[in-house]
Design a protein around this motif. Structure first.
Motif, PDB file in Angstrom:
ATOM      1  N   LEU A  41      70.914  61.341  17.029  1.00 37.78           N
ATOM      2  CA  LEU A  41      72.337  61.317  16.719  1.00 37.78           C
ATOM      3  C   LEU A  41      72.947  62.717  16.715  1.00 37.78           C
ATOM      4  O   LEU A  41      74.051  62.928  17.205  1.00 37.78           O
ATOM      5  N   VAL A  42      72.223  63.684  16.171  1.00 29.44           N
ATOM      6  CA  VAL A  42      72.779  65.028  16.026  1.00 29.44           C
ATOM      7  C   VAL A  42      72.830  65.763  17.365  1.00 29.44           C
ATOM      8  O   VAL A  42      73.634  66.691  17.548  1.00 29.44           O
ATOM      9  N   ILE A  43      72.013  65.346  18.331  1.00 34.03           N
ATOM     10  CA  ILE A  43      71.992  66.017  19.634  1.00 34.03           C
ATOM     11  C   ILE A  43      73.324  65.859  20.354  1.00 34.03           C
ATOM     12  O   ILE A  43      73.731  66.727  21.145  1.00 34.03           O
ATOM     13  N   GLU A  44      74.011  64.745  20.091  1.00 31.21           N
ATOM     14  CA  GLU A  44      75.271  64.467  20.787  1.00 31.21           C
ATOM     15  C   GLU A  44      76.462  65.226  20.203  1.00 31.21           C
ATOM     16  O   GLU A  44      77.562  65.152  20.749  1.00 31.21           O
ATOM     17  N   ILE A  45      76.273  65.949  19.096  1.00 29.86           N
ATOM     18  CA  ILE A  45      77.378  66.731  18.530  1.00 29.86           C
ATOM     19  C   ILE A  45      77.531  68.016  19.341  1.00 29.86           C
ATOM     20  O   ILE A  45      76.572  68.756  19.544  1.00 29.86           O
ATOM     21  N   LYS A  46      78.733  68.275  19.813  1.00 28.66           N
ATOM     22  CA  LYS A  46      79.008  69.454  20.642  1.00 28.66           C
ATOM     23  C   LYS A  46      78.766  70.733  19.863  1.00 28.66           C
ATOM     24  O   LYS A  46      79.140  70.847  18.688  1.00 28.66           O
ATOM     25  N   ARG A  47      78.141  71.715  20.513  1.00 26.67           N
ATOM     26  CA  ARG A  47      77.880  73.010  19.880  1.00 26.67           C
ATOM     27  C   ARG A  47      78.969  74.016  20.246  1.00 26.67           C
ATOM     28  O   ARG A  47      79.462  74.021  21.378  1.00 26.67           O
ATOM     29  N   PRO A  48      79.337  74.901  19.312  1.00 24.69           N
ATOM     30  CA  PRO A  48      80.313  75.946  19.654  1.00 24.69           C
ATOM     31  C   PRO A  48      79.697  76.970  20.607  1.00 24.69           C
ATOM     32  O   PRO A  48      78.518  77.329  20.481  1.00 24.69           O
ATOM     33  N   VAL A  74      77.753  60.880  10.664  1.00 24.39           N
ATOM     34  CA  VAL A  74      77.512  60.437   9.285  1.00 24.39           C
ATOM     35  C   VAL A  74      77.490  58.915   9.211  1.00 24.39           C
ATOM     36  O   VAL A  74      76.629  58.312   8.552  1.00 24.39           O
ATOM     37  N   LEU A  75      78.439  58.277   9.887  1.00 16.99           N
ATOM     38  CA  LEU A  75      78.511  56.819   9.888  1.00 16.99           C
ATOM     39  C   LEU A  75      77.233  56.202  10.439  1.00 16.99           C
ATOM     40  O   LEU A  75      76.610  55.341   9.808  1.00 16.99           O
ATOM     41  N   ALA A  76      76.823  56.657  11.638  1.00 12.15           N
ATOM     42  CA  ALA A  76      75.631  56.088  12.272  1.00 12.15           C
ATOM     43  C   ALA A  76      74.374  56.408  11.476  1.00 12.15           C
ATOM     44  O   ALA A  76      73.464  55.576  11.372  1.00 12.15           O
ATOM     45  N   PHE A  77      74.307  57.618  10.901  1.00  9.97           N
ATOM     46  CA  PHE A  77      73.142  57.986  10.094  1.00  9.97           C
ATOM     47  C   PHE A  77      72.951  57.019   8.934  1.00  9.97           C
ATOM     48  O   PHE A  77      71.849  56.496   8.718  1.00  9.97           O
ATOM     49  N   PHE A  78      74.019  56.781   8.169  1.00 10.02           N
ATOM     50  CA  PHE A  78      73.870  55.922   6.996  1.00 10.02           C
ATOM     51  C   PHE A  78      73.687  54.456   7.374  1.00 10.02           C
ATOM     52  O   PHE A  78      73.022  53.710   6.643  1.00 10.02           O
TER      53      PHE A  78
END
Length: 217
Positions: A41-48, A74-78
Motif C-alpha cells: 500500500l505504501v509503495i503507491e504513495i508518491k514521493r517528493p 490509512v483507509l486500506a491499511f485499517f
C-alpha cells in the motif's frame, strides 16, 4: 500399529485438521498475503522529488497536495488490519477446514492481494467515480467472501461449541460489504466519498446488529 495411529491422530489434532485442511497452515498463509498487501500500500504513495524538497514550504505544499494518497493508505491499511484480526479470530475458533472453507480462501486472498491497486486509483484520483467504484466493489466482494467463509464453517459444524460469536462476525462482514456496495454507487453524485468509508466500523457494529435481528436462528 496403535502407536502409529495415535501419532497420526495427535498430529491431526495439533494441526487442526487432516492433511491438506490444516487451519494453522491456512492462517499462516493468509497472514503472509495480508502482510505483503499491507506493505504494498505504501509503495503507491508518491514521493517528493526535485523542487518538492527545495524548501519547507515546497515540501508542505507537496504533502498537502497528496493528502488523498495518505487517506487512501490509512483507509486500506485499517480495512486489511481488521480483516486480519477477524480471520485470526476465525482460525482460532474452527477445529478444522472443509473443502468449502478452504475454497472460500481463494477469492478472499485474491481480493486481498488486489486491493493495493484500487487503493492507488483512489489515492491518485480521489474524486474519479470509476476509481471509487473499483475500490468499493473490491472491498465489498472481499468482505462478502469473508462472510461466506464464516457462514460455510458454521454450516459444516467446524465451529465447536456455540457458533454465535462467529455468526455475529459474519453479520458484521455482510453489513460492511453492503455499506461499500451502496456507497460506492453514490460516487457518481457525491464528491470526496471515500471519506465516508472511515465510518466502516460503525456500519459493522450497527449494521451487523440489524442483520442479526432478522436472520434465522
Amino acid at each position: 500399529m496403535t502407536s502409529s495411529t495415535e501419532s497420526t491422530e495427535a498430529k491431526s489434532t495439533a494441526g487442526h485438521g487432516p492433511p491438506g485442511f490444516t487451519a494453522e497452515r491456512m492462517g499462516m498463509f493468509t497472514d503472509a498475503v495480508l502482510a505483503i498487501a499491507i506493505t504494498l500500500l505504501v509503495i503507491e504513495i508518491k514521493r517528493p522529488e526535485g523542487e518538492d524538497l527545495a524548501s519547507a514550504s515546497a515540501l508542505w505544499h507537496f504533502l498537502t497536495h497528496e493528502w488523498e494518497s495518505f487517506v487512501a493508505f490509512v483507509l486500506a491499511f485499517f480495512l486489511l488490519w481488521s480483516v486480519w484480526r477477524r480471520h485470526h479470530f476465525f482460525i482460532d475458533r474452527v477445529d478444522r477446514l472443509t473443502r468449502a472453507t478452504a475454497g472460500w480462501h481463494a477469492p478472499l486472498l485474491l481480493l486481498i492481494a488486489f486491493l493495493p491497486f484500487p487503493t492507488a486509483l483512489i489515492g491518485h484520483a480521489f474524486d474519479n467515480p470509476l476509481a471509487v467504484c473499483v475500490f468499493a466493489g473490491t472491498e465489498a466482494a472481499l468482505l462478502a467472501c469473508e462472510a461466506g467463509l464464516k457462514e460455510s464453517a458454521i454450516r459444516s459444524g467446524s465451529v465447536p461449541g456455540d457458533p454465535r460469536d462467529v455468526r455475529r462476525s459474519a453479520s458484521g462482514s455482510w453489513a460492511v460489504a453492503a455499506f461499500f456496495a451502496i456507497t460506492g454507487g453514490l460516487a457518481w453524485w457525491v464528491s470526496h466519498l471515500p471519506l465516508v468509508w472511515l465510518a466502516a466500523p460503525l456500519a459493522a457494529h450497527f449494521g451487523g446488529r440489524l442483520i442479526e435481528r432478522f436472520r434465522p436462528r
